[in-house]
Design a protein around this motif. Structure first.
Motif, mmCIF file in Angstrom:
data_model
loop_
_atom_site.group_PDB
_atom_site.id
_atom_site.type_symbol
_atom_site.label_atom_id
_atom_site.label_comp_id
_atom_site.label_asym_id
_atom_site.label_seq_id
_atom_site.Cartn_x
_atom_site.Cartn_y
_atom_site.Cartn_z
ATOM 1 N N ASN A 2 0.792 -1.220 0.000
ATOM 2 C CA ASN A 2 0.000 0.000 0.000
ATOM 3 C C ASN A 2 0.837 1.289 0.000
ATOM 4 N N ARG A 3 1.772 1.396 -0.906
ATOM 5 C CA ARG A 3 2.572 2.600 -1.066
ATOM 6 C C ARG A 3 2.475 3.035 -2.526
ATOM 7 N N CYS A 4 2.057 4.257 -2.719
ATOM 8 C CA CYS A 4 1.911 4.768 -4.080
ATOM 9 C C CYS A 4 3.278 4.813 -4.756
ATOM 10 N N ARG A 5 3.329 4.309 -5.943
ATOM 11 C CA ARG A 5 4.577 4.302 -6.704
ATOM 12 C C ARG A 5 4.604 5.542 -7.596
ATOM 13 N N LYS A 6 4.910 6.691 -6.983
ATOM 14 C CA LYS A 6 4.948 7.954 -7.725
ATOM 15 C C LYS A 6 5.959 7.883 -8.858
ATOM 16 N N TRP A 7 7.019 7.130 -8.662
ATOM 17 C CA TRP A 7 8.030 6.996 -9.705
ATOM 18 C C TRP A 7 7.437 6.338 -10.949
ATOM 19 N N LEU A 8 6.464 5.441 -10.753
ATOM 20 C CA LEU A 8 5.840 4.764 -11.879
ATOM 21 C C LEU A 8 4.987 5.749 -12.681
ATOM 22 N N ILE A 9 4.318 6.638 -11.971
ATOM 23 C CA ILE A 9 3.533 7.683 -12.629
ATOM 24 C C ILE A 9 4.470 8.581 -13.435
ATOM 25 N N HIS A 10 5.624 8.873 -12.867
ATOM 26 C CA HIS A 10 6.635 9.681 -13.568
ATOM 27 C C HIS A 10 7.060 9.005 -14.875
ATOM 28 N N TYR A 11 7.378 7.732 -14.820
ATOM 29 C CA TYR A 11 7.796 6.999 -16.019
ATOM 30 C C TYR A 11 6.655 6.872 -17.026
ATOM 31 N N ARG A 12 5.423 6.774 -16.549
ATOM 32 C CA ARG A 12 4.270 6.634 -17.435
ATOM 33 C C ARG A 12 4.075 7.887 -18.277
ATOM 34 N N GLY A 13 4.434 9.043 -17.725
ATOM 35 C CA GLY A 13 4.338 10.292 -18.474
ATOM 36 C C GLY A 13 2.932 10.559 -18.973
ATOM 37 N N SER A 14 2.799 10.787 -20.275
ATOM 38 C CA SER A 14 1.494 11.132 -20.844
ATOM 39 C C SER A 14 0.667 9.902 -21.247
ATOM 40 N N MET A 15 1.235 8.721 -21.074
ATOM 41 C CA MET A 15 0.473 7.509 -21.388
ATOM 42 C C MET A 15 -0.614 7.311 -20.337
ATOM 43 N N THR A 16 -1.722 6.735 -20.757
ATOM 44 C CA THR A 16 -2.778 6.423 -19.796
ATOM 45 C C THR A 16 -2.502 5.066 -19.154
ATOM 46 N N GLN A 17 -3.161 4.829 -18.030
ATOM 47 C CA GLN A 17 -3.058 3.514 -17.399
ATOM 48 C C GLN A 17 -3.541 2.437 -18.354
ATOM 49 N N LYS A 18 -4.583 2.743 -19.100
ATOM 50 C CA LYS A 18 -5.145 1.783 -20.048
ATOM 51 C C LYS A 18 -4.124 1.416 -21.123
ATOM 52 N N GLU A 19 -3.381 2.401 -21.628
ATOM 53 C CA GLU A 19 -2.367 2.148 -22.652
ATOM 54 C C GLU A 19 -1.227 1.290 -22.112
ATOM 55 N N VAL A 20 -0.737 1.645 -20.930
ATOM 56 C CA VAL A 20 0.353 0.874 -20.326
ATOM 57 C C VAL A 20 -0.104 -0.557 -20.059
ATOM 58 N N ALA A 21 -1.307 -0.696 -19.525
ATOM 59 C CA ALA A 21 -1.845 -2.034 -19.225
ATOM 60 C C ALA A 21 -1.960 -2.870 -20.490
ATOM 61 N N ALA A 22 -2.506 -2.277 -21.545
ATOM 62 C CA ALA A 22 -2.678 -3.025 -22.799
ATOM 63 C C ALA A 22 -1.331 -3.469 -23.362
#
Length: 84
Positions: A2-22
């Motif tokens: 239960n720790r937010c991975r802010k670094w992952l959001i940083h790496y994701r950039g402008s991609m959506t969660q849906k795009e990364v997941a797919a």
């Protein structure tokens, strides 16, 4: 966990969660839970996400935020050791 991975959001950039997941071949809800720190990915999934985002898959299993500066990491490591 239960720790937010802010670094992952940083790496994701402008991609959506849906795009990364797919691209990682997982459900969006699974990716969201990984990003929010509610779940840890399997090694296989961590490797796929790492490949999609261009980051080292081992970051999922490190306690220190990989986008912190060197001084911030040193302070965090120092404070962890002082509490042991």
């Amino acid at each position: 966990m239960n720790r937010c991975r802010k670094w992952l959001i940083h790496y994701r950039g402008s991609m959506t969660q849906k795009e990364v997941a797919a691209l990682s071949m997982i459900e969006r809800s699974s990716y969201s839970n990984i990003e929010r720190g509610r779940r840890d990915p399997s090694v296989q999934v961590a490797k796929r996400i790492g490949q999609v985002l261009g980051c080292d898959w081992k970051l999922f299993y490190e306690d220190i935020n990989p986008i912190m500066g060197t001084e911030e990491k040193a302070m965090l490591i120092g404070s962890k050791h002082s509490h042991n």
